[in-house]
Design a protein around this motif. Structure first.
Motif, PDB file in Angstrom:
ATOM      1  N   ILE A 283       2.658   9.630  -5.574  1.00 44.84           N
ATOM      2  CA  ILE A 283       3.324  10.877  -5.182  1.00 44.84           C
ATOM      3  C   ILE A 283       4.476  11.188  -6.130  1.00 44.84           C
ATOM      4  O   ILE A 283       4.628  12.315  -6.619  1.00 44.84           O
ATOM      5  N   LEU A 284       5.293  10.189  -6.407  1.00 45.31           N
ATOM      6  CA  LEU A 284       6.429  10.407  -7.314  1.00 45.31           C
ATOM      7  C   LEU A 284       5.958  10.730  -8.731  1.00 45.31           C
ATOM      8  O   LEU A 284       6.554  11.573  -9.429  1.00 45.31           O
ATOM      9  N   GLY A 285       4.895  10.085  -9.142  1.00 43.36           N
ATOM     10  CA  GLY A 285       4.344  10.379 -10.475  1.00 43.36           C
ATOM     11  C   GLY A 285       3.859  11.810 -10.568  1.00 43.36           C
ATOM     12  O   GLY A 285       4.135  12.517 -11.550  1.00 43.36           O
ATOM     13  N   ASN A 286       3.151  12.256  -9.538  1.00 48.06           N
ATOM     14  CA  ASN A 286       2.667  13.640  -9.521  1.00 48.06           C
ATOM     15  C   ASN A 286       3.839  14.617  -9.425  1.00 48.06           C
ATOM     16  O   ASN A 286       3.828  15.696 -10.029  1.00 48.06           O
TER      17      ASN A 286
ATOM     18  N   ASP B 147       0.836  -1.207   0.000  1.00 46.64           N
ATOM     19  CA  ASP B 147       0.000   0.000   0.000  1.00 46.64           C
ATOM     20  C   ASP B 147       0.872   1.259   0.000  1.00 46.64           C
ATOM     21  O   ASP B 147       0.597   2.226  -0.708  1.00 46.64           O
ATOM     22  N   PHE B 148       1.944   1.272   0.805  1.00 47.99           N
ATOM     23  CA  PHE B 148       2.848   2.417   0.860  1.00 47.99           C
ATOM     24  C   PHE B 148       3.515   2.625  -0.494  1.00 47.99           C
ATOM     25  O   PHE B 148       3.663   3.754  -0.965  1.00 47.99           O
ATOM     26  N   ASN B 149       3.938   1.535  -1.117  1.00 42.68           N
ATOM     27  CA  ASN B 149       4.571   1.619  -2.428  1.00 42.68           C
ATOM     28  C   ASN B 149       3.603   2.211  -3.456  1.00 42.68           C
ATOM     29  O   ASN B 149       4.011   3.027  -4.289  1.00 42.68           O
ATOM     30  N   ASN B 150       2.325   1.798  -3.386  1.00 40.47           N
ATOM     31  CA  ASN B 150       1.318   2.353  -4.318  1.00 40.47           C
ATOM     32  C   ASN B 150       1.183   3.871  -4.104  1.00 40.47           C
ATOM     33  O   ASN B 150       1.133   4.639  -5.071  1.00 40.47           O
ATOM     34  N   MET B 151       1.104   4.287  -2.822  1.00 44.32           N
ATOM     35  CA  MET B 151       0.977   5.721  -2.549  1.00 44.32           C
ATOM     36  C   MET B 151       2.235   6.465  -2.992  1.00 44.32           C
ATOM     37  O   MET B 151       2.162   7.563  -3.549  1.00 44.32           O
TER      38      MET B 151
END
Length: 199
Positions: A182-185, A174-178
């Motif tokens: 964040i990194l994508g944005n 879940d943390f990796n997905n978030m």
């Protein structure tokens, strides 16, 4: 029979057929011998006590289990044994006698002969106030029970660790997905910045 002059006139005899009595005596002796053989060959300790608590019979297995000789067992009165008082054996024997019903106990003790033993003891009361004691060494059974409990505890610990691992793995996912979002944005925002913009 004799006449007044002492002459024998005849004989009188009486007889009784004791064939049935002799057969019954033989069967009783055979039954006693069979009972004695069963007691002697039993893998269980067997001791018999009279109404006063005196041991009146015991097999070799009983003597071996408590670290005594048969003669030593026969010299004992269970009502006066400190071991019986301190371990609850006396209380259970009295309960069995008072209630007229079988009682059972598993215990570890040091016998009155100094032997450390782990026993399963059965108390069987007789109508005349006597007591039959049947007992067995349960050391191996208790060891197997301890091993089984240890294995169950290990399995439970393993299941707990597996559950924690699954929970941690799920949280990391879940943390990796978030973090990916964040990194994508952040990368998208960086593409919109010009060379003179400070970041």
């Amino acid at each position: 029979l004799v006449d007044p002059l002492g002459q024998v006139l005849g004989l009188f005899s009486s007889g009784e057929d004791i064939t049935e009595q002799k057969r019954a005596e033989r069967e009783r002796r055979e039954a006693q011998a069979l009972n004695q053989a069963i007691i002697e060959r039993s893998p269980f300790g067997i001791a018999v006590y009279d109404a006063e608590g005196q041991c009146i019979g015991a097999n070799e297995t009983a003597a071996t289990l408590v670290g005594a000789t048969r003669e030593q067992l026969l010299a004992q009165n269970y009502k006066s044994l400190e071991t019986w008082k301190s371990t609850g054996l006396l209380r259970l024997a009295e309960e069995a006698l008072a209630g007229g019903e079988h009682r059972r106990l598993e215990l570890s003790l040091t016998t009155s002969f100094g032997k450390v033993a782990q026993l399963e003891v059965h108390f069987v009361p007789f109508p005349n106030g006597g007591l039959l004691l049947l007992f067995d060494n349960i050391s191996e059974r208790l060891e197997h029970r301890r091993e089984k409990e240890a294995l169950q505890a290990q399995l439970l610990q393993s299941q707990k660790m597996e559950a924690i691992g699954q929970l941690a793995g799920g949280m990391a996912h879940d943390f990796n997905n978030m973090l990916t979002v964040i990194l994508g944005n952040a990368n998208l925002a960086l593409t919109e910045l010009g060379p003179d913009d400070a970041y």
